[in-house]
Scaffold this active site. Structure first.
Site, PDB file in Angstrom:
ATOM      1  CD  GLU A  25      47.378  41.131  32.981  1.00 56.06           C
ATOM      2  OE1 GLU A  25      46.690  40.314  32.354  1.00 56.06           O
ATOM      3  OE2 GLU A  25      47.078  41.545  34.117  1.00 56.06           O
ATOM      4  CE  LYS A 159      40.599  41.128  38.173  1.00 59.11           C
ATOM      5  NZ  LYS A 159      41.850  40.738  37.569  1.00 59.11           N
TER       6      LYS A 159
HETATM    7  N1  PSU Z   1      43.702  43.513  35.932  1.00 60.15           N
HETATM    8  C1  PSU Z   1      43.051  44.364  35.090  1.00 60.15           C
HETATM    9  N2  PSU Z   1      42.369  43.804  34.051  1.00 60.15           N
HETATM   10  C2  PSU Z   1      42.356  42.443  33.810  1.00 60.15           C
HETATM   11  C3  PSU Z   1      43.052  41.562  34.696  1.00 60.15           C
HETATM   12  C4  PSU Z   1      43.717  42.160  35.741  1.00 60.15           C
HETATM   13  O1  PSU Z   1      43.074  45.587  35.280  1.00 60.15           O
HETATM   14  O2  PSU Z   1      41.757  41.997  32.840  1.00 60.15           O
HETATM   15  C5  PSU Z   1      43.098  40.067  34.422  1.00 60.15           C
HETATM   16  C6  PSU Z   1      44.478  39.539  34.815  1.00 60.15           C
HETATM   17  O3  PSU Z   1      45.015  38.862  33.702  1.00 60.15           O
HETATM   18  C7  PSU Z   1      44.214  38.579  35.950  1.00 60.15           C
HETATM   19  C8  PSU Z   1      42.891  38.033  35.539  1.00 60.15           C
HETATM   20  O4  PSU Z   1      45.213  37.600  36.073  1.00 60.15           O
HETATM   21  O5  PSU Z   1      42.190  39.230  35.150  1.00 60.15           O
HETATM   22  C9  PSU Z   1      42.223  37.254  36.653  1.00 60.15           C
HETATM   23  O6  PSU Z   1      41.232  36.444  36.101  1.00 60.15           O
HETATM   24  P1  PSU Z   1      40.572  35.269  37.003  1.00 60.15           P
HETATM   25  O7  PSU Z   1      39.816  36.013  38.050  1.00 60.15           O
HETATM   26  O8  PSU Z   1      39.670  34.522  36.049  1.00 60.15           O
HETATM   27  O9  PSU Z   1      41.705  34.445  37.500  1.00 60.15           O
END
Ligand code: PSU
Ligand code: MN
Length: 303
Positions: A25, A159
């Site tokens: 990604e 996360k």
């Molecule tokens: N994992 C990481 N760093 C990131 C992300 C995931 O180590 O920046 C990103 C991914 O792209 C994931 C996004 O899909 O954070 C989720 O964001 P939100 O909580 O706004 O959906």
């Protein structure tokens, strides 16, 4: 090959010949890691995939083109562009139609990787249910996307800034399969153990490929999440983690940070407030997941 996608020559050739390909990604690069480490990590991730005998396909939108596989210059653009937006599935078409640049989240990357014919994807930590979701209803589109997109997603859990038990419940409801790699504990991103368990443990890349084949044969929709923990001696100090998390959540609240800015804000808070400790863990997470995803892709291509 769908004409709406622009493949790098290397990825196109690999897919045509049935060679192992690993999707990566771009939001991690543009919004998840600080400059200049972001470009260094993005390059190192691609090298890790190649070292295991697979082809890396970093996915992003540049100048209105959906790119499946980036050149080194394009990787540098994703890392350095100021006007690159974080997009989930619903936003992709708007950016493409306007000829803009976009970094794809887990949700958007999975969608595009699947369309491109790629079966394995490596990331850091999934999005999920935010801790204040009872008031904000903030739940990542990663969850719903994973429920409809057949993809093997190698990650270190969700996360740790999220409500992990609630996210696991949602994954169950949404029919997203979760297996622990070498563990029956669900990893906690920066932490080895989130405090929750997983129902299924796998111990080899071949194991994962075998499960994935049966899923295809039975037309089971949605993703197979392979949760790959950091080894305990490499995790962030849990006390430091918990302290920074409550500080970061309080700051996000005080600054009125909302919606898709919450995750980048908290990751950035961790990176700055821990003086690089969380950055080191985050980098290691991504590299280890890229390594495992590549071994899974190789096993899957051989099977
Ligand atoms: N994992 C990481 N760093 C990131 C992300 C995931 O180590 O920046 C990103 C991914 O792209 C994931 C996004 O899909 O954070 C989720 O964001 P939100 O909580 O706004 O959906
Ligand atoms: Mn959100």
């Amino acid at each position: 090959m769908p004409p709406a996608l622009k493949y790098s020559a290397e990825v196109a050739a690999a897919l045509k010949d049935g060679l192992p390909v690993v999707a990566l990604e771009s939001t991690i690069i543009s919004h998840g890691l600080p400059r200049p480490e972001n470009l260094r990590v993005a390059r190192e991730v691609e090298e890790t995939v190649r070292r295991q005998g697979a082809v890396p396909a970093t996915i992003a939108v540049l100048d209105g083109d959906v790119r499946i596989g980036l050149s080194d210059d394009e990787l540098a653009r994703v890392a350095d562009l100021d006007d690159i937006v974080k997009v989930s599935v619903r936003d992709i078409a708007t950016v493409v139609a306007r000829g803009g640049h976009a970094a794809t989240t887990v949700a958007a990357t999975s969608h595009l990787a699947h369309l491109a014919g790629i079966r394995v994807f490596a990331t850091g930590g999934l999005g999920g249910v935010h801790r204040q979701a009872r008031e904000t209803w903030d739940e990542s589109a990663d969850l719903t996307s994973l429920s409809t997109t057949p993809m093997i997603v190698v990650c270190s859990g969700v996360k740790s800034i999220l409500d992990v038990p609630a996210t696991l419940e949602r994954l169950e409801t949404l029919n997203v399969a979760v297996v622990g790699f070498g563990t029956d504990r669900f990893p906690g991103f920066y932490l080895t153990d989130s405090g929750s368990r997983v129902d299924w443990r796998v111990d080899t890349a071949q194991d994962v490929a075998a499960i994935s084949q049966v899923r295809r044969a039975l037309a089971i929709p949605g993703a197979l999440v392979v949760a790959n923990p950091l080894p305990e001696q490499r995790q962030m100090d849990p006390d430091l983690h918990d302290r920074l998390l409550s500080e970061g959540l309080a700051q996000a609240e005080a600054s009125g940070v909302r919606g898709k800015d919450v995750t980048p804000f908290l990751l950035d808070y961790f990176h700055r407030a821990s003086a690089g400790v969380s950055l080191e863990a985050n980098t290691e997470i991504i590299l280890r997941n890229a390594d495992l995803a590549s071994r899974v892709a190789v096993a899957d291509a051989d099977a």
